[in-house]
Design a protein around this motif. Sequence first.
Motif, short mmCIF file in Angstrom:
data_model
loop_
_atom_site.label_atom_id
_atom_site.label_comp_id
_atom_site.label_asym_id
_atom_site.label_seq_id
_atom_site.Cartn_x
_atom_site.Cartn_y
_atom_site.Cartn_z
N VAL A 34 31.25 125.85 58.99
CA VAL A 34 32.61 125.42 58.68
C VAL A 34 33.16 124.56 59.82
CG1 VAL A 34 34.98 126.24 58.34
CG2 VAL A 34 33.10 127.35 57.14
N SER A 35 32.91 124.99 61.04
CA SER A 35 33.40 124.24 62.21
C SER A 35 32.76 122.85 62.29
CB SER A 35 33.10 125.03 63.48
OG SER A 35 33.38 124.27 64.62
N LEU A 36 31.43 122.79 62.16
CA LEU A 36 30.74 121.50 62.26
C LEU A 36 31.11 120.55 61.12
CD1 LEU A 36 27.20 122.71 63.35
CD2 LEU A 36 28.82 121.39 64.73
N ALA A 37 31.19 121.09 59.90
CA ALA A 37 31.51 120.25 58.75
C ALA A 37 32.94 119.74 58.83
CB ALA A 37 31.27 121.02 57.45
N THR A 38 33.84 120.55 59.35
CA THR A 38 35.23 120.10 59.51
C THR A 38 35.28 118.94 60.50
OG1 THR A 38 36.02 122.34 59.08
CG2 THR A 38 37.56 120.84 60.11
N LYS A 39 34.52 119.05 61.57
CA LYS A 39 34.47 117.96 62.55
C LYS A 39 33.86 116.70 61.94
CE LYS A 39 34.16 120.93 66.59
NZ LYS A 39 33.28 121.44 67.65
N ALA A 40 32.95 116.88 60.97
CA ALA A 40 32.31 115.74 60.32
C ALA A 40 33.18 115.11 59.25
CB ALA A 40 30.97 116.17 59.73
N GLY A 41 34.34 115.72 58.95
CA GLY A 41 35.27 115.10 58.01
C GLY A 41 35.33 115.74 56.64
N VAL A 42 34.68 116.89 56.47
CA VAL A 42 34.72 117.57 55.18
C VAL A 42 35.91 118.53 55.19
CG1 VAL A 42 33.44 119.08 53.60
CG2 VAL A 42 32.22 117.43 55.00
N ASN A 43 36.63 118.59 54.07
CA ASN A 43 37.78 119.47 53.94
C ASN A 43 37.34 120.92 54.12
OD1 ASN A 43 40.05 120.87 53.22
ND2 ASN A 43 40.30 119.88 51.23
N ALA A 44 38.01 121.65 54.98
CA ALA A 44 37.62 123.03 55.33
C ALA A 44 37.66 123.97 54.13
CB ALA A 44 38.52 123.56 56.44
N ASN A 45 38.51 123.68 53.15
CA ASN A 45 38.63 124.57 51.99
C ASN A 45 37.41 124.52 51.07
OD1 ASN A 45 41.21 125.29 52.85
ND2 ASN A 45 42.18 123.66 51.67
N SER A 46 36.69 123.43 51.09
CA SER A 46 35.58 123.28 50.16
C SER A 46 34.21 123.49 50.80
CB SER A 46 35.62 121.90 49.51
OG SER A 46 35.45 120.91 50.50
N ILE A 47 34.15 123.68 52.10
CA ILE A 47 32.86 123.77 52.79
C ILE A 47 32.04 124.95 52.30
CG2 ILE A 47 31.77 124.13 55.04
CD1 ILE A 47 34.14 122.55 56.24
N ILE A 48 32.67 126.11 52.19
CA ILE A 48 31.94 127.31 51.78
C ILE A 48 31.37 127.14 50.38
CG2 ILE A 48 32.17 129.78 51.30
CD1 ILE A 48 34.24 129.86 53.58
N ASP A 49 32.15 126.56 49.47
CA ASP A 49 31.67 126.34 48.10
C ASP A 49 30.52 125.33 48.07
OD1 ASP A 49 33.55 128.11 47.09
OD2 ASP A 49 35.04 126.51 46.76
N ILE A 50 30.65 124.26 48.83
CA ILE A 50 29.59 123.24 48.88
C ILE A 50 28.33 123.85 49.48
CG2 ILE A 50 28.91 121.02 49.88
CD1 ILE A 50 31.02 120.68 47.77
N ASN A 51 28.47 124.62 50.53
CA ASN A 51 27.32 125.25 51.17
C ASN A 51 26.64 126.22 50.19
OD1 ASN A 51 25.69 125.51 53.50
ND2 ASN A 51 26.61 127.49 53.93
N GLN A 52 27.43 126.95 49.41
CA GLN A 52 26.87 127.87 48.43
C GLN A 52 26.13 127.11 47.33
OE1 GLN A 52 26.70 131.25 48.64
NE2 GLN A 52 25.31 130.98 46.91
N SER A 53 26.67 125.96 46.92
CA SER A 53 25.98 125.17 45.89
C SER A 53 24.65 124.63 46.43
CB SER A 53 26.86 124.04 45.38
OG SER A 53 26.96 123.00 46.33
N LEU A 54 24.61 124.30 47.71
CA LEU A 54 23.35 123.86 48.32
C LEU A 54 22.34 125.02 48.35
CD1 LEU A 54 24.74 121.75 51.29
CD2 LEU A 54 23.51 120.88 49.30
N CYS A 55 22.82 126.22 48.60
CA CYS A 55 21.94 127.40 48.57
C CYS A 55 21.44 127.64 47.15
CB CYS A 55 22.68 128.63 49.07
SG CYS A 55 23.07 128.59 50.83
N ASP A 56 22.30 127.49 46.16
CA ASP A 56 21.91 127.69 44.76
C ASP A 56 20.87 126.68 44.31
OD1 ASP A 56 23.74 129.76 44.69
OD2 ASP A 56 25.30 128.58 43.66
N ASP A 57 20.92 125.47 44.86
CA ASP A 57 19.96 124.42 44.51
C ASP A 57 18.70 124.48 45.37
OD1 ASP A 57 21.76 123.53 42.65
OD2 ASP A 57 22.54 121.91 43.90
#
Length: 137
Positions: A34-57
């Motif tokens: 969450v910390s690294l992705a926020t620094k990279a410009g990704v909205n903090a609210n969606s990081i966990i969901d995006i990370n979970q979708s990557l795990c699902d795929d």
Amino acid sequence: MSTKTKRMSAEEKRKVITGLYHTSKDVYTEKEIVSLATKAGVNANSIIDINQSLCDDNLVDTEKIGGSKYFWSFPAKADRMRQLEHEETVRKIEELGKGIVEAEVKLADAKRGREEEEDGGNGDGEGEKPMTRAAKM
């Protein structure tokens, strides 16, 4: 100048997060991602969901050890997945090719059988069609 920043699509967010994993080739906790992705410009609210979708795929691996969840992804895994998919596709193509050859052989046999029925006969009407045989009787 506008103070608004361009919104990222879900696919762009996925690429940024997988890029984080692939550039460092390290294992992270959810908090670190969450910390690294926020620094990279990704909205903090969606990081966990995006990370979970990557795990699902199956693009990101995860393991729960104790009370923490750890996430990691290496570039070679994506390459290996594509290689396995390619090998499976080649195998299916070979199977279908064999099926086509068998079907063509059956078709040729069936055509040969029909030609013999239509042309065959020894003069006593055996090679004729059923309707013409019935008419001669």
